[in-house]
Motif scaffolding. Structure first.
Motif, PDB file in Angstrom:
ATOM      1  N   GLU A 127     -10.036  -4.187 -12.137  1.00  0.00           N
ATOM      2  CA  GLU A 127      -9.810  -5.625 -11.954  1.00  0.00           C
ATOM      3  C   GLU A 127      -8.470  -5.875 -11.268  1.00  0.00           C
ATOM      4  O   GLU A 127      -8.363  -6.719 -10.363  1.00  0.00           O
ATOM      5  CB  GLU A 127      -9.853  -6.336 -13.302  1.00  0.00           C
ATOM      6  CG  GLU A 127      -9.677  -7.843 -13.202  1.00  0.00           C
ATOM      7  CD  GLU A 127      -9.764  -8.530 -14.550  1.00  0.00           C
ATOM      8  OE1 GLU A 127      -9.481  -9.740 -14.608  1.00  0.00           O
ATOM      9  OE2 GLU A 127     -10.103  -7.859 -15.547  1.00  0.00           O
ATOM     10  N   LEU A 128      -7.424  -5.123 -11.686  1.00  0.00           N
ATOM     11  CA  LEU A 128      -6.115  -5.269 -11.044  1.00  0.00           C
ATOM     12  C   LEU A 128      -6.196  -4.864  -9.574  1.00  0.00           C
ATOM     13  O   LEU A 128      -5.680  -5.568  -8.697  1.00  0.00           O
ATOM     14  CB  LEU A 128      -5.083  -4.411 -11.772  1.00  0.00           C
ATOM     15  CG  LEU A 128      -3.673  -4.371 -11.169  1.00  0.00           C
ATOM     16  CD1 LEU A 128      -3.046  -5.754 -11.143  1.00  0.00           C
ATOM     17  CD2 LEU A 128      -2.786  -3.392 -11.953  1.00  0.00           C
ATOM     18  N   GLY A 129      -6.855  -3.758  -9.297  1.00  0.00           N
ATOM     19  CA  GLY A 129      -6.948  -3.277  -7.932  1.00  0.00           C
ATOM     20  C   GLY A 129      -7.736  -4.195  -7.020  1.00  0.00           C
ATOM     21  O   GLY A 129      -7.447  -4.287  -5.818  1.00  0.00           O
ATOM     22  N   ALA A 130      -8.720  -4.895  -7.577  1.00  0.00           N
ATOM     23  CA  ALA A 130      -9.594  -5.730  -6.753  1.00  0.00           C
ATOM     24  C   ALA A 130      -8.827  -6.807  -6.002  1.00  0.00           C
ATOM     25  O   ALA A 130      -9.245  -7.231  -4.919  1.00  0.00           O
ATOM     26  CB  ALA A 130     -10.675  -6.366  -7.625  1.00  0.00           C
ATOM     27  N   GLY A 131      -7.719  -7.248  -6.546  1.00  0.00           N
ATOM     28  CA  GLY A 131      -6.955  -8.306  -5.896  1.00  0.00           C
ATOM     29  C   GLY A 131      -5.860  -7.809  -4.972  1.00  0.00           C
ATOM     30  O   GLY A 131      -5.077  -8.619  -4.453  1.00  0.00           O
ATOM     31  N   LEU A 132      -5.789  -6.491  -4.738  1.00  0.00           N
ATOM     32  CA  LEU A 132      -4.668  -5.926  -3.982  1.00  0.00           C
ATOM     33  C   LEU A 132      -4.991  -5.616  -2.534  1.00  0.00           C
ATOM     34  O   LEU A 132      -4.088  -5.385  -1.740  1.00  0.00           O
ATOM     35  CB  LEU A 132      -4.169  -4.649  -4.671  1.00  0.00           C
ATOM     36  CG  LEU A 132      -3.546  -4.845  -6.061  1.00  0.00           C
ATOM     37  CD1 LEU A 132      -3.220  -3.495  -6.682  1.00  0.00           C
ATOM     38  CD2 LEU A 132      -2.291  -5.708  -5.969  1.00  0.00           C
ATOM     39  N   THR A 140      -1.355  -3.695   2.011  1.00  0.00           N
ATOM     40  CA  THR A 140      -2.048  -3.277   0.793  1.00  0.00           C
ATOM     41  C   THR A 140      -1.235  -2.232   0.037  1.00  0.00           C
ATOM     42  O   THR A 140      -1.090  -2.307  -1.190  1.00  0.00           O
ATOM     43  CB  THR A 140      -3.431  -2.708   1.144  1.00  0.00           C
ATOM     44  OG1 THR A 140      -4.190  -3.697   1.836  1.00  0.00           O
ATOM     45  CG2 THR A 140      -4.178  -2.285  -0.109  1.00  0.00           C
ATOM     46  N   ALA A 141      -0.709  -1.253   0.765  1.00  0.00           N
ATOM     47  CA  ALA A 141       0.091  -0.206   0.128  1.00  0.00           C
ATOM     48  C   ALA A 141       1.305  -0.796  -0.584  1.00  0.00           C
ATOM     49  O   ALA A 141       1.630  -0.414  -1.716  1.00  0.00           O
ATOM     50  CB  ALA A 141       0.539   0.814   1.173  1.00  0.00           C
ATOM     51  N   ARG A 142       1.969  -1.739   0.062  1.00  0.00           N
ATOM     52  CA  ARG A 142       3.137  -2.368  -0.579  1.00  0.00           C
ATOM     53  C   ARG A 142       2.724  -3.119  -1.839  1.00  0.00           C
ATOM     54  O   ARG A 142       3.439  -3.095  -2.850  1.00  0.00           O
ATOM     55  CB  ARG A 142       3.822  -3.307   0.410  1.00  0.00           C
ATOM     56  CG  ARG A 142       4.465  -2.593   1.603  1.00  0.00           C
ATOM     57  CD  ARG A 142       5.322  -3.567   2.410  1.00  0.00           C
ATOM     58  NE  ARG A 142       5.801  -3.016   3.664  1.00  0.00           N
ATOM     59  CZ  ARG A 142       6.831  -2.201   3.795  1.00  0.00           C
ATOM     60  NH1 ARG A 142       7.494  -1.806   2.715  1.00  0.00           N
ATOM     61  NH2 ARG A 142       7.208  -1.767   4.993  1.00  0.00           N
ATOM     62  N   GLY A 143       1.586  -3.768  -1.794  1.00  0.00           N
ATOM     63  CA  GLY A 143       1.102  -4.470  -2.982  1.00  0.00           C
ATOM     64  C   GLY A 143       0.763  -3.522  -4.113  1.00  0.00           C
ATOM     65  O   GLY A 143       1.065  -3.793  -5.285  1.00  0.00           O
ATOM     66  N   VAL A 144       0.134  -2.402  -3.775  1.00  0.00           N
ATOM     67  CA  VAL A 144      -0.205  -1.392  -4.776  1.00  0.00           C
ATOM     68  C   VAL A 144       1.057  -0.839  -5.437  1.00  0.00           C
ATOM     69  O   VAL A 144       1.143  -0.721  -6.670  1.00  0.00           O
ATOM     70  CB  VAL A 144      -1.015  -0.255  -4.116  1.00  0.00           C
ATOM     71  CG1 VAL A 144      -1.022   0.992  -4.998  1.00  0.00           C
ATOM     72  CG2 VAL A 144      -2.435  -0.716  -3.837  1.00  0.00           C
TER      73      VAL A 144
END
Length: 280
Positions: A127-132, A140-144
């Motif tokens: 669920e956390l990853g789905a919004g990244l 995306t990498a920076r958000g992760v």
């Protein structure tokens, strides 16, 4: 190396096993040897064991230098010490690419896109990853990386070497290995190739030349956004002159510093010390 562009680090990493009796023999492989690569130059490397034993070296599937040896006689203790002197460089800026570029590269990076023992996400991490996932891989990498750093507090003793990203996320705390595993779980869940890096990190940003510091084995991640880009989610910083890479893999299981078995009924106690000195 251009003067002023990096550091020179001397590292001494000792693992000592003390047995409650005699070990009849032991069979070991160690990953303590930094390699020369784009961001670092290994000037000196050696592994010393006590008891002394013949060594043979090879490079494993993931590109990590391995020193293997057997102690074929009874011993009550085993000390393994890795010595290295390494020139490092400052962080480099990451590349960016399109998701189409990532898809084109995926066939050669399947190992770093699939989940493994320590990085398989449960429902909460999915669920956390789905919004990244963003429009660009680098964003995306920076958000992760930001999500992994924010999700955990650095705390010793809460986790151990076999703790998964899912469990660390549930606990909300962990050490560098857990930050790395969490970042890998999130990156792979959104389709971004990512790999685990083991090595060392100097704890002082303004280290005094010649002053020895107490260090530890460290872990961070590399993500592919057109090329491999290294970032330390524990310290929330790009990998640079304070970092020395030793090995890479899918997760910790591919790059343990010391791995082995011994023959005998004795229990063993492990003590690990890492000393790191900026010499230039």
């Amino acid at each position: 190396m251009i003067r002023g562009e990096g550091w020179r680090l001397r590292i001494v990493h000792e693992s000592r096993f003390d047995y409650g009796g005699h070990a009849r023999a032991s069979y070991n492989e160690v990953r303590l040897t930094p390699r020369t690569e784009a961001r670092q130059t290994a000037l000196e490397t050696r592994v010393v064991t006590s008891p002394a034993a013949p060594q043979y070296n090879y490079v494993d599937y993931w590109g990590t230098q391995v020193v293997a040896f057997n102690v074929d006689r009874a011993h009550e203790s085993l000390a393994i010490t890795g010595h290295s002197l390494v020139d490092t460089q400052r962080p480099t800026e990451p590349d960016d690419c399109s998701w189409e570029d990532v898809a084109d590269a995926a066939t050669t990076m399947a190992d770093f896109l699939s989940h493994h023992r320590y990085t398989t996400p449960g429902p909460a991490l999915c669920e956390l990853g789905a919004g990244l996932r963003s429009a660009r891989p680098l964003e995306t990498a920076r958000g992760v990386l930001g999500a992994a750093h924010d999700a955990l507090r650095y705390m010793r003793g809460v986790t151990h070497v076999h703790t998964s990203a899912d469990q660390a996320y549930a606990d909300g705390a962990g050490v560098c290995q857990d930050f790395a595993h969490l970042a890998l779980a999130l990156a792979r869940s959104v389709g971004l190739p990512a790999r685990y890096v083991s090595g060392y990190f100097h704890p002082e940003a303004d280290a005094t030349i010649g002053e020895e510091a107490r260090g530890e084995s460290h872990a961070w991640v590399e993500m592919w956004t057109g090329r491999w880009w290294a970032y330390d989610p524990t310290n929330d910083c790009p990998v640079g002159e304070r970092h020395v890479a030793v090995g890479r893999g899918r997760d910790y299981g591919d790059v343990p510093p010391v791995k082995g078995i011994y023959a005998g009924n004795a229990e063993n106690a492990l003590r690990v010390t890492v000393r790191i000195t900026r010499t230039h």
